[in-house]
Design a protein around this motif. Structure first.
Motif, PDB file in Angstrom:
ATOM      1  N   SER A   1       0.920  -0.936  -0.024  1.00 24.69           N
ATOM      2  CA  SER A   1       0.182  -0.039   0.077  1.00 24.69           C
ATOM      3  C   SER A   1       0.779   1.463  -0.001  1.00 24.69           C
ATOM      4  O   SER A   1       2.023   1.226   0.482  1.00 24.69           O
ATOM      5  N   LEU A   2       0.397   2.495  -0.517  1.00 27.91           N
ATOM      6  CA  LEU A   2       0.851   3.737  -0.184  1.00 27.91           C
ATOM      7  C   LEU A   2      -0.329   4.346   0.818  1.00 27.91           C
ATOM      8  O   LEU A   2      -1.494   4.230   0.763  1.00 27.91           O
ATOM      9  N   VAL A   3       0.404   4.903   2.062  1.00 25.11           N
ATOM     10  CA  VAL A   3      -0.301   5.631   3.307  1.00 25.11           C
ATOM     11  C   VAL A   3      -0.088   6.839   3.129  1.00 25.11           C
ATOM     12  O   VAL A   3       1.192   7.266   3.353  1.00 25.11           O
ATOM     13  N   LEU A   4      -0.935   7.793   3.395  1.00 31.65           N
ATOM     14  CA  LEU A   4      -0.967   9.183   3.870  1.00 31.65           C
ATOM     15  C   LEU A   4      -1.097   9.426   5.497  1.00 31.65           C
ATOM     16  O   LEU A   4      -1.922   8.823   5.852  1.00 31.65           O
ATOM     17  N   MET A   5       0.085  10.155   5.925  1.00 34.33           N
ATOM     18  CA  MET A   5       0.098  10.214   7.143  1.00 34.33           C
ATOM     19  C   MET A   5       0.826  11.434   7.651  1.00 34.33           C
ATOM     20  O   MET A   5       1.563  12.071   6.898  1.00 34.33           O
ATOM     21  N   ASP A   6       0.247  11.881   8.752  1.00 36.74           N
ATOM     22  CA  ASP A   6       1.029  13.348   9.371  1.00 36.74           C
ATOM     23  C   ASP A   6       0.919  12.884  11.046  1.00 36.74           C
ATOM     24  O   ASP A   6       0.453  11.913  11.399  1.00 36.74           O
ATOM     25  N   LYS A   7       1.572  13.832  11.947  1.00 34.17           N
ATOM     26  CA  LYS A   7       1.702  13.680  13.340  1.00 34.17           C
ATOM     27  C   LYS A   7       0.253  13.447  13.971  1.00 34.17           C
ATOM     28  O   LYS A   7       0.118  13.080  14.899  1.00 34.17           O
ATOM     29  N   LYS A   8      -0.936  13.912  13.213  1.00 35.92           N
ATOM     30  CA  LYS A   8      -2.176  13.949  13.902  1.00 35.92           C
ATOM     31  C   LYS A   8      -2.905  12.660  13.479  1.00 35.92           C
ATOM     32  O   LYS A   8      -3.858  12.189  14.155  1.00 35.92           O
ATOM     33  N   ASP A   9      -2.495  12.063  12.174  1.00 32.89           N
ATOM     34  CA  ASP A   9      -3.466  11.231  11.847  1.00 32.89           C
ATOM     35  C   ASP A   9      -2.406  10.292  10.946  1.00 32.89           C
ATOM     36  O   ASP A   9      -2.121  10.693   9.865  1.00 32.89           O
ATOM     37  N   LYS A  10      -2.230   8.914  11.406  1.00 31.93           N
ATOM     38  CA  LYS A  10      -1.326   8.032  10.556  1.00 31.93           C
ATOM     39  C   LYS A  10      -2.100   7.455   9.428  1.00 31.93           C
ATOM     40  O   LYS A  10      -1.230   6.410   8.946  1.00 31.93           O
ATOM     41  N   GLU A  11      -3.326   7.487   9.374  1.00 27.55           N
ATOM     42  CA  GLU A  11      -3.462   6.892   8.253  1.00 27.55           C
ATOM     43  C   GLU A  11      -4.810   7.416   7.673  1.00 27.55           C
ATOM     44  O   GLU A  11      -6.035   7.236   7.549  1.00 27.55           O
ATOM     45  N   GLN A  12      -4.552   8.751   7.164  1.00 23.75           N
ATOM     46  CA  GLN A  12      -5.406   9.780   6.426  1.00 23.75           C
ATOM     47  C   GLN A  12      -6.128   9.009   4.941  1.00 23.75           C
ATOM     48  O   GLN A  12      -7.266   9.167   4.665  1.00 23.75           O
ATOM     49  N   PHE A  13      -5.361   8.161   4.376  1.00 26.23           N
ATOM     50  CA  PHE A  13      -5.572   7.703   3.035  1.00 26.23           C
ATOM     51  C   PHE A  13      -4.642   6.472   2.632  1.00 26.23           C
ATOM     52  O   PHE A  13      -3.550   6.591   3.210  1.00 26.23           O
ATOM     53  N   PHE A  14      -5.151   5.472   2.009  1.00 30.78           N
ATOM     54  CA  PHE A  14      -4.408   4.412   1.645  1.00 30.78           C
ATOM     55  C   PHE A  14      -4.988   3.950   0.245  1.00 30.78           C
ATOM     56  O   PHE A  14      -5.967   4.343   0.185  1.00 30.78           O
ATOM     57  N   TYR A  15      -3.867   3.735  -0.466  1.00 31.02           N
ATOM     58  CA  TYR A  15      -4.027   2.877  -1.918  1.00 31.02           C
ATOM     59  C   TYR A  15      -3.470   1.560  -1.820  1.00 31.02           C
ATOM     60  O   TYR A  15      -2.342   1.571  -1.570  1.00 31.02           O
ATOM     61  N   ASP A  16      -3.836   0.642  -2.459  1.00 34.28           N
ATOM     62  CA  ASP A  16      -3.710  -0.625  -2.523  1.00 34.28           C
ATOM     63  C   ASP A  16      -3.159  -1.050  -3.844  1.00 34.28           C
ATOM     64  O   ASP A  16      -4.008  -0.797  -4.821  1.00 34.28           O
TER      65      ASP A  16
ATOM     66  N   GLY B   1      -3.632  10.401  -8.572  1.00 29.55           N
ATOM     67  CA  GLY B   1      -3.872   8.910  -8.751  1.00 29.55           C
ATOM     68  C   GLY B   1      -2.455   8.135  -8.641  1.00 29.55           C
ATOM     69  O   GLY B   1      -1.484   8.988  -8.409  1.00 29.55           O
ATOM     70  N   PHE B   2      -2.610   6.852  -8.445  1.00 30.18           N
ATOM     71  CA  PHE B   2      -1.411   6.230  -8.095  1.00 30.18           C
ATOM     72  C   PHE B   2      -1.224   4.928  -8.756  1.00 30.18           C
ATOM     73  O   PHE B   2      -1.894   4.207  -9.470  1.00 30.18           O
ATOM     74  N   ASN B   3      -0.069   4.613  -8.990  1.00 34.41           N
ATOM     75  CA  ASN B   3       0.648   3.303  -9.495  1.00 34.41           C
ATOM     76  C   ASN B   3       1.686   3.024  -8.547  1.00 34.41           C
ATOM     77  O   ASN B   3       2.429   3.798  -8.021  1.00 34.41           O
TER      78      ASN B   3
ATOM     79  N   ALA C   1      -3.031  14.286 -11.665  1.00 35.69           N
ATOM     80  CA  ALA C   1      -1.580  13.942 -11.868  1.00 35.69           C
ATOM     81  C   ALA C   1      -1.374  12.629 -11.135  1.00 35.69           C
ATOM     82  O   ALA C   1      -2.276  11.996 -10.609  1.00 35.69           O
ATOM     83  N   ILE C   2      -0.251  11.785 -11.512  1.00 35.35           N
ATOM     84  CA  ILE C   2      -0.057  10.628 -11.085  1.00 35.35           C
ATOM     85  C   ILE C   2       1.119  10.375 -10.464  1.00 35.35           C
ATOM     86  O   ILE C   2       2.140  10.959 -10.757  1.00 35.35           O
ATOM     87  N   ILE C   3       1.308   9.668  -9.227  1.00 35.21           N
ATOM     88  CA  ILE C   3       2.379   9.532  -8.548  1.00 35.21           C
ATOM     89  C   ILE C   3       2.709   7.954  -8.584  1.00 35.21           C
ATOM     90  O   ILE C   3       1.610   7.247  -8.087  1.00 35.21           O
ATOM     91  N   THR C   4       3.895   7.718  -8.952  1.00 32.06           N
ATOM     92  CA  THR C   4       4.152   6.392  -9.274  1.00 32.06           C
ATOM     93  C   THR C   4       5.209   5.983  -8.223  1.00 32.06           C
ATOM     94  O   THR C   4       6.490   6.601  -8.234  1.00 32.06           O
ATOM     95  N   VAL C   5       5.521   4.937  -7.490  1.00 33.21           N
ATOM     96  CA  VAL C   5       6.354   4.528  -6.590  1.00 33.21           C
ATOM     97  C   VAL C   5       6.745   3.264  -6.920  1.00 33.21           C
ATOM     98  O   VAL C   5       6.015   2.344  -7.359  1.00 33.21           O
ATOM     99  N   SER C   6       8.032   2.875  -6.912  1.00 33.99           N
ATOM    100  CA  SER C   6       8.616   1.564  -7.318  1.00 33.99           C
ATOM    101  C   SER C   6       9.753   1.085  -6.347  1.00 33.99           C
ATOM    102  O   SER C   6      10.467   1.944  -5.942  1.00 33.99           O
ATOM    103  N   ASN C   7       9.955  -0.267  -6.500  1.00 33.10           N
ATOM    104  CA  ASN C   7      10.942  -0.746  -5.791  1.00 33.10           C
ATOM    105  C   ASN C   7      11.647  -1.649  -6.735  1.00 33.10           C
ATOM    106  O   ASN C   7      11.433  -2.862  -6.943  1.00 33.10           O
ATOM    107  N   ASP C   8      12.569  -1.154  -7.432  1.00 32.74           N
ATOM    108  CA  ASP C   8      13.338  -1.953  -8.630  1.00 32.74           C
ATOM    109  C   ASP C   8      14.617  -2.272  -7.913  1.00 32.74           C
ATOM    110  O   ASP C   8      15.693  -3.087  -8.618  1.00 32.74           O
ATOM    111  N   ALA C   9      14.748  -2.407  -6.818  1.00 38.95           N
ATOM    112  CA  ALA C   9      15.951  -3.126  -6.129  1.00 38.95           C
ATOM    113  C   ALA C   9      16.350  -4.273  -6.424  1.00 38.95           C
ATOM    114  O   ALA C   9      17.171  -5.163  -6.177  1.00 38.95           O
TER     115      ALA C   9
END
Length: 570
Positions: free
Chosen positions: A361-376, A424-426, A447-455
């Motif tokens: 998942s991608l999780v959006l968090m800050d010091k007030k709320d650690k799970e504001q939003f998630f994308y699987d 949106g997300f990938n 807009a799209i945010i893409t996160v990847s782990n190509d290690a």
């Protein structure tokens, strides 16, 4: 007499055995040659990227088809494409040594079936009424098709290209799907050819490349037949109708360049690239090291400038960030970056109908709320993130690190509303599938945010090939993409495919540990591209054409069989 009979029987048996082994030795030699030649044709993709060779890369397969008189097409071309995909996917061997060969063996089935269908199509279009003009050739009892009349060649070329695209599309969903390195992908950076992408997607680009390849087939066949018809070569140049099939390619030059859009705002993003080695089953020491790296880079970046959003890549920390164990490490970071939020790739756990599911998942968090939003993540990687038919495996095999993961795939194209904009997300493998990006765009993503782990693939061209897919998705969707890699290729991609500000070392090495600020632009007056509106319409059209061809060929075959049966009965 009996001794002579035994001698001749023994000799005859030895001759048969020798003939058998010679036949199989020749077949093996042909298979190895085809595999090696196919291996070399992978030069059209990274790291070499000889895209110009894409226009003729099927020529060795055509030569084999002609030399074999249109016989054994599937067997021969299968080895050719097996070699082609083995080198294309060589970086998979960094995960599991035989992975590239095994995946290539599966993927080779689709283009080999395409070539078999295309040979059948050529025979179907070759009708007996034209035999007087172009006599058929018989070699060892095998009848060769005639040279198609010029008016039929464009039909053959267009239909053959449609069949090829159909089988490429099949590769995106059969055997769990692996839509990697389509032929059109070789031209991901061509400003002219990529103008097709907002209309047809990657499938239209593959179509125009394959058109030229099958024009080459028609030319080769005329040269091959010149010993039987001296006019075959001259007829080729006297019949310009052949070049009607180039019309789809000409569209790349006719279509207008997308106008430069103005930005109505932007999101200031701090992207972190930790460049850590892949940890399938991490130790405590590796976990602490990863946390130290991302904590240090994040705080260093925030002290430089306060962003709107801090971005960590896919599974940046090899542990569930939202677990209570991580609070002592995560809370100080959230306090330091405040009022900015952290968008981080991590493993999450959720209860569904009383059963616990694990997600990438991608999780959006800050010091007030650690799970504001998630994308699987929607498209999970076979064996890397889930095990096909894992429930049926022996218990001992399930304990192997390769098969221990069982992530659940996401189902929704979720959109994040952040600072008044929709994102949106990938996640990694998602951007190999066009449906995730255009699904997000249909849901309102600006807009799209893409996160990847190509290690996983270390310092091979696997991560660069992955980047080219992100570029194609940005052009297809018509909106900017911010890409954040774990070990490389962090950059901003504009809707025209331009790569902006890649995060690299001072000497230009993309495999680098560092951070960079990006202004993710939100474009004004955004219009959905034709491809976003109608999705894989071109692939569906090619599939419809292919099915119609199958039906017509089956009817022709059935009628010929009936006529033959009638002759036998008479």
């Amino acid at each position: 007499m009996s001794e002579n009979h035994s001698f001749f029987t023994y000799r005859e048996k030895n001759d048969q055995d020798l003939s058998f082994w010679l036949k199989w030795r020749n077949r093996l030699a042909i298979a190895i040659i085809l595999y090696a030649v196919g291996f070399a044709t992978a030069c059209i993709f990274a790291p070499l990227e000889w895209s110009w060779f894409s226009w003729i890369f099927l020529t060795p397969a055509f030569v084999y088809i002609l030399k074999r008189r249109f016989q054994h097409t599937f067997k021969g071309t299968y080895f050719f494409f097996w070699g082609h995909f083995t080198l294309s996917f060589y970086w998979l061997s960094q995960v599991i040594p035989p992975a590239a060969v095994v995946v290539a063996a599966i993927c080779a089935f689709m283009p080999a079936m395409a070539m078999k269908n295309i040979v059948q199509l050529y025979r179907f279009l070759d009708t007996e009424k034209y035999m007087d003009l172009y006599p058929q050739v018989t070699h060892n009892g095998i009848q060769m098709p005639t040279i198609l009349l010029a008016k039929k060649e464009p039909i053959f070329i267009l239909l053959a290209s449609a069949i090829w695209v159909t089988w490429e599309w099949v590769r995106s969903w059969v055997f769990t799907g692996f839509p990697w390195n389509y032929v059109g992908q070789a031209f991901w950076d061509s400003a002219t050819l990529t103008k097709l992408l907002p209309y047809t997607g990657i499938y239209g680009l593959s179509f125009v490349v394959i058109i030229v390849n099958f024009m080459m087939f028609c030319i080769l066949y005329r040269f091959y037949m010149r010993q039987h018809d001296k006019k075959a070569i001259t007829n080729l140049w006297k019949k310009p109708v052949l070049y009607v099939s180039l019309f789809p390619l000409s569209l790349c030059f006719i279509l207008p360049v997308l106008p430069e859009m103005k930005s109505k705002g932007s999101i200031r993003v701090l992207a972190i690239q930790g460049n850590l080695e892949q940890m399938r089953v991490p130790s405590r020491e590796q976990l602490y090291r990863a946390m130290d790296v991302y904590q240090h880079l994040t705080i260093q970046g925030v002290y430089t400038e306060k962003p709107d959003l801090v971005l960590w890549p896919e599974t940046a920390i090899p542990y569930a960030l939202l677990s209570s164990d991580m609070a002592p490490y995560l809370d100080p970071i959230l306090n330091e970056i405040w009022p900015a939020s952290l968008l981080a790739g991590t493993i999450t756990y959720r209860q569904i109908f009383g059963e616990e599911h694990e997600y990438n998942s991608l999780v959006l968090m800050d010091k007030k709320d650690k799970e504001q939003f998630f994308y699987d993540k929607i498209h999970t990687v076979p064996f890397g993130e889930y095990t096909p038919l894992g429930d049926y495996m022996p218990d001992k095999l399930k304990e192997h690190p390769l098969f221990v993961r069982g992530l659940t795939a996401g189902k929704l194209y979720r959109i994040l509303e952040f600072k008044g904009y929709k994102i949106g997300f990938n996640i990694c493998y998602d951007d190999a599938y066009p449906d995730v990006t255009y699904g997000a765009r249909r849901n309102g993503a600006e807009a799209i945010i893409t996160v990847s782990n190509d290690a996983w693939y270390r310092e091979t061209s696997g991560s660069y090939q992955h980047l080219t897919h992100s570029v194609v998705r940005a052009i297809e969707s018509g909106i900017p993409t911010l890409r954040n890699g774990n070990n490389s290729d962090t950059c901003l991609i504009l809707p025209n495919g331009t790569i902006v500000d890649p995060l690299v070392s001072p000497d230009g090495n993309p495999f680098y540990r560092g951070f960079k600020f990006y202004d993710l632009p939100i474009l004004a007056d955004q219009q959905m591209t034709f491809y976003v509106r109608y999705g894989n319409w071109f692939a569906w059209l090619c599939s419809l054409i292919t099915v119609v061809c199958w039906i017509l060929m089956f009817i022709r075959f059935y009628r010929k069989k009936e006529k033959l049966q009638e002759k036998i009965e008479v």
